[in-house]
Each structure stands twice: as structure tokens, then as C-alpha cells.
Motif scaffolding. Structure first.
Motif, PDB file in Angstrom:
ATOM      1  N   VAL A 110      -6.258 -40.046 -15.760  1.00 24.36           N
ATOM      2  CA  VAL A 110      -5.035 -40.004 -14.779  1.00 24.36           C
ATOM      3  C   VAL A 110      -5.163 -39.262 -13.711  1.00 24.36           C
ATOM      4  CG1 VAL A 110      -4.010 -37.836 -15.992  1.00 24.36           C
ATOM      5  CG2 VAL A 110      -2.530 -39.550 -14.999  1.00 24.36           C
ATOM      6  N   GLY A 111      -6.190 -38.374 -13.761  1.00 23.18           N
ATOM      7  CA  GLY A 111      -6.714 -37.544 -12.599  1.00 23.18           C
ATOM      8  C   GLY A 111      -7.064 -38.451 -11.412  1.00 23.18           C
ATOM      9  N   LYS A 112      -7.592 -39.576 -11.709  1.00 22.42           N
ATOM     10  CA  LYS A 112      -8.265 -40.323 -10.724  1.00 22.42           C
ATOM     11  C   LYS A 112      -6.968 -40.840  -9.714  1.00 22.42           C
ATOM     12  CE  LYS A 112     -12.278 -42.270 -13.040  1.00 22.42           C
ATOM     13  NZ  LYS A 112     -12.916 -43.391 -13.586  1.00 22.42           N
ATOM     14  N   ILE A 113      -5.779 -40.578 -10.033  1.00 26.72           N
ATOM     15  CA  ILE A 113      -4.951 -41.036  -8.925  1.00 26.72           C
ATOM     16  C   ILE A 113      -5.254 -40.185  -7.504  1.00 26.72           C
ATOM     17  CG2 ILE A 113      -3.156 -41.801 -10.583  1.00 26.72           C
ATOM     18  CD1 ILE A 113      -1.533 -39.143 -10.024  1.00 26.72           C
ATOM     19  N   THR A 123     -13.482 -34.198  -9.974  1.00 23.54           N
ATOM     20  CA  THR A 123     -12.158 -33.316  -9.887  1.00 23.54           C
ATOM     21  C   THR A 123     -11.077 -33.991 -10.671  1.00 23.54           C
ATOM     22  OG1 THR A 123     -11.474 -34.112  -7.767  1.00 23.54           O
ATOM     23  CG2 THR A 123     -12.711 -32.042  -7.771  1.00 23.54           C
ATOM     24  N   HIS A 124     -11.382 -35.250 -11.073  1.00 20.90           N
ATOM     25  CA  HIS A 124     -10.238 -36.032 -11.681  1.00 20.90           C
ATOM     26  C   HIS A 124      -9.730 -35.422 -13.126  1.00 20.90           C
ATOM     27  CE1 HIS A 124     -13.509 -38.128 -13.918  1.00 20.90           C
ATOM     28  NE2 HIS A 124     -12.519 -38.611 -14.903  1.00 20.90           N
ATOM     29  N   THR A 125     -11.038 -34.719 -13.617  1.00 22.79           N
ATOM     30  CA  THR A 125     -10.913 -34.130 -14.915  1.00 22.79           C
ATOM     31  C   THR A 125      -9.746 -32.827 -14.921  1.00 22.79           C
ATOM     32  OG1 THR A 125     -12.733 -32.623 -14.625  1.00 22.79           O
ATOM     33  CG2 THR A 125     -12.854 -34.658 -15.686  1.00 22.79           C
ATOM     34  N   THR A 126      -9.850 -32.150 -13.783  1.00 26.82           N
ATOM     35  CA  THR A 126      -9.101 -30.839 -13.801  1.00 26.82           C
ATOM     36  C   THR A 126      -7.694 -31.113 -13.078  1.00 26.82           C
ATOM     37  OG1 THR A 126     -10.408 -30.283 -11.444  1.00 26.82           O
ATOM     38  CG2 THR A 126     -10.976 -28.947 -13.334  1.00 26.82           C
ATOM     39  N   TYR A 147     -19.315 -31.890 -17.255  1.00 27.36           N
ATOM     40  CA  TYR A 147     -18.372 -31.083 -16.678  1.00 27.36           C
ATOM     41  C   TYR A 147     -16.810 -31.183 -16.991  1.00 27.36           C
ATOM     42  CZ  TYR A 147     -17.396 -35.998 -14.579  1.00 27.36           C
ATOM     43  OH  TYR A 147     -17.029 -37.043 -13.969  1.00 27.36           O
ATOM     44  N   PRO A 148     -16.076 -30.478 -16.709  1.00 28.41           N
ATOM     45  CA  PRO A 148     -16.046 -29.409 -15.523  1.00 28.41           C
ATOM     46  C   PRO A 148     -16.630 -28.233 -15.840  1.00 28.41           C
ATOM     47  CG  PRO A 148     -13.668 -29.667 -16.245  1.00 28.41           C
ATOM     48  CD  PRO A 148     -14.465 -30.626 -17.168  1.00 28.41           C
ATOM     49  N   ARG A 149     -16.527 -27.766 -17.240  1.00 28.52           N
ATOM     50  CA  ARG A 149     -16.786 -26.451 -17.648  1.00 28.52           C
ATOM     51  C   ARG A 149     -18.363 -26.332 -18.440  1.00 28.52           C
ATOM     52  NH1 ARG A 149     -11.921 -25.084 -21.135  1.00 28.52           N
ATOM     53  NH2 ARG A 149     -12.106 -27.320 -21.933  1.00 28.52           N
ATOM     54  N   GLY A 150     -19.032 -27.400 -18.400  1.00 24.51           N
ATOM     55  CA  GLY A 150     -20.373 -27.400 -18.873  1.00 24.51           C
ATOM     56  C   GLY A 150     -20.378 -26.753 -20.383  1.00 24.51           C
ATOM     57  N   LEU A 151     -19.317 -27.347 -21.377  1.00 27.04           N
ATOM     58  CA  LEU A 151     -19.092 -26.812 -22.678  1.00 27.04           C
ATOM     59  C   LEU A 151     -20.174 -27.574 -23.442  1.00 27.04           C
ATOM     60  CD1 LEU A 151     -15.238 -27.165 -23.230  1.00 27.04           C
ATOM     61  CD2 LEU A 151     -16.523 -25.261 -22.614  1.00 27.04           C
ATOM     62  N   ALA A 199      -7.952 -35.337 -21.038  1.00 30.15           N
ATOM     63  CA  ALA A 199      -8.141 -35.618 -19.409  1.00 30.15           C
ATOM     64  C   ALA A 199      -9.324 -34.467 -19.004  1.00 30.15           C
ATOM     65  CB  ALA A 199      -6.907 -35.556 -18.681  1.00 30.15           C
ATOM     66  N   LEU A 200      -9.166 -33.148 -19.547  1.00 26.56           N
ATOM     67  CA  LEU A 200      -9.865 -32.078 -18.842  1.00 26.56           C
ATOM     68  C   LEU A 200     -11.542 -32.145 -19.562  1.00 26.56           C
ATOM     69  CD1 LEU A 200     -10.209 -29.420 -17.510  1.00 26.56           C
ATOM     70  CD2 LEU A 200      -9.382 -28.298 -19.668  1.00 26.56           C
TER      71      LEU A 200
END
Length: 265
Positions: free
Chosen positions: A98-101, A124-127, A160-164, A148-149
Motif C-alpha cells: 500500500v505504501g507504493k501510492i 520507502t514504500h515499506t515505512t 529492508y527497511p530495518r535489516g532484521l 507492509a513494514l
């Protein structure tokens, strides 16, 4: 009136009052159930609108979204997660991108590899997606935020985004992360042809313990026939009976009165 008669009258009065309380409680519970269902419908409508917003930006994502819902439910069920959690993942997986909007069309629809700078924007679409879904009381939207995250995190920590790393990524993110890659490989894009099933499965097997949770890779191969079946049906542009497909593939996972996002997509 004798003492016994008075006592019996009081008992009857108390009994009648209890019956009235029970009837009122029953009415209240039914009202709460209806209110909860209305609220759930509103949440699902929100999910639908968010998923549609992404679809309008990228025409390739429409059937992709529904396939991701089914693929995710297959893996969640294979892991023997509780039915209510399987259903949440099934519904909430629709929100993974959804962040791709927020991503410019020049990047989202680019018919070729992204530059380093463009890829940083794409990430950044994840965050952004997580922020869009944040602070909701709905279990569906909470699960959607997790997905999403985290759906681009990787087992070896290179995502990404946090390298878990490893199980540090929530299972919902790990599930959608694997099926998203599977579907992307099997799909035609402006910059590539669709990969064959053999090539796709070879890539997934090779990356077990690297990009993907080995337990999920095993569940994927154990249920590969279901993935193929979903592909055959949901890569067809003809209208499909989604409810019937769900019952066929997940007969032990009862939807009951739950609302399904794929009914609206």
C-alpha cells in the motif's frame, strides 16, 4: 399473606427480573455483534480502497494482490497457525504494497533496472505503508501494518527497511516476503518475462536460509501444487468464484461470518 406465600412471591419476582436481565443481555450482545460486523465491514472497505489505490497506479498488481492473499493463507495454514490468524493474514496481505501510492510513477512503472537513488526511494514504500496503517484498533489493519513494514526483510538480515534477521522478522512478514518473490518471478513485468515454475522454484530453494525462512521454504514445496492451482485460476482474466476457491484450498479454515477482502477486490 403467609410467610411462605410472601417468600414465593419474592422468589418469583427475582426470577422474573433475572429473565428480564437475560433478555436484555441477549439483545445487547446481538447489538454488539452487529456493531462489530459493521465495524469489520468498514475496516475491510478501507483495506479494499488502499489496495485499489495501488492497483490503479500499477495495473499489474490487481490479480497479484489476490494471489498474494491466497498464497499467504496457504503458508500460514501449513504452519498450523490458528484459524483466526490465518484469516487475518489472508485479508491483511492485500495491504503489503500500500505504501507504493507514494512512489512516483517514473520509478514504480520504470521499464528497466532502478538506479541506486531510485531504489532508495522505492524502499520507502515499506515505512510509508506502515505509517498509513499505524495506530488502528483493527486487528486486520494492525496485521497489515506488520506486513507492509516487514515483507522485504530477509532471513540473513540483508533486507529492508530495518535489516532484521531470522525470526526477528514477524512471521507475517516472512510469509508475505516469500510469496511476493514467488509471484514476482512468475509474473511478466515491463523489464522481464515471466519465469518458468522450474526456474522460480530453483531460485527459492537456493535461497532457503539466505533470503527465506527454511521452515517456510519447506512449507512452500509441500504445498507447491496449491500454488500452481492458484496460478492457473488467478492468472485468468475471467471472473472467478473466490469464496469457492478458498473453501477448496483451505477446507479446515472456516470463514464463518468473517468478511473477506478478496470478496471486494
Amino acid at each position: 399473606m403467609s410467610n411462605n406465600d410472601a417468600c414465593e412471591a419474592k422468589v418469583k419476582e427475582a426470577y422474573d427480573q433475572l429473565i428480564k436481565y437475560a433478555e436484555d443481555l441477549h439483545t445487547t450482545i446481538n447489538l454488539l455483534k452487529n456493531s462489530h460486523r459493521d465495524l469489520e465491514l468498514a475496516y475491510v472497505d478501507t483495506i479494499n480502497r488502499l489496495a485499489q489505490a495501488v492497483e490503479y497506479k500499477d495495473e499489474a498488481t490487481g490479480h497479484h494482490v489476490i494471489r498474494i492473499c491466497f498464497f499467504s493463507a496457504i503458508l500460514a495454514n501449513a504452519l498450523k497457525l490458528p484459524n483466526n490468524r490465518v484469516l487475518r493474514i489472508y485479508n491483511s496481505a492485500a495491504m503489503h504494497d500500500v505504501g507504493k501510492i507514494s512512489i512516483p510513477d517514473s520509478i514504480l512503472l520504470k521499464p528497466g533496472p532502478l538506479t541506486k537513488e531510485e531504489f532508495e526511494i522505492m524502499k520507502t514504500h515499506t515505512t510509508v505503508g506502515a505509517r498509513l496503517l499505524a495506530n488502528s484498533r483493527s486487528p486486520l489493519l494492525k496485521t497489515g501494518q506488520i506486513i507492509a513494514l516487514n515483507h522485504h526483510e530477509r532471513w540473513d538480515g540483508t533486507g529492508y527497511p530495518r535489516g532484521l534477521k531470522g525470526s526477528g522478522t514477524p512471521i507475517e512478514g516472512r510469509i508475505v516476503g516469500l510469496v511476493d518473490v514467488y509471484d514476482a518471478l512468475r509474473s511478466e513485468r515491463p523489464y522481464k518475462k515471466a519465469y518458468s515454475l522450474a526456474k522460480t522454484t530453483a531460485i527459492i530453494r537456493k535461497n532457503s536460509g539466505k533470503l527465506f525462512d527454511p521452515q517456510l521454504v519447506k512449507a512452500f514445496f509441500d504445498n507447491l501444487s496449491s500454488f500452481e492451482h492458484i496460478d492457473r485460476i488467478l492468472r485468468n482474466s475471467d471472473p472467478q468464484d473466490i469464496e469457492a476457491l478458498f473453501k477448496e484450498l483451505l477446507p479446515d479454515c472456516k470463514q464463518n461470518d468473517s468478511i473477506s477482502i478478496t470478496t471486494f477486490l
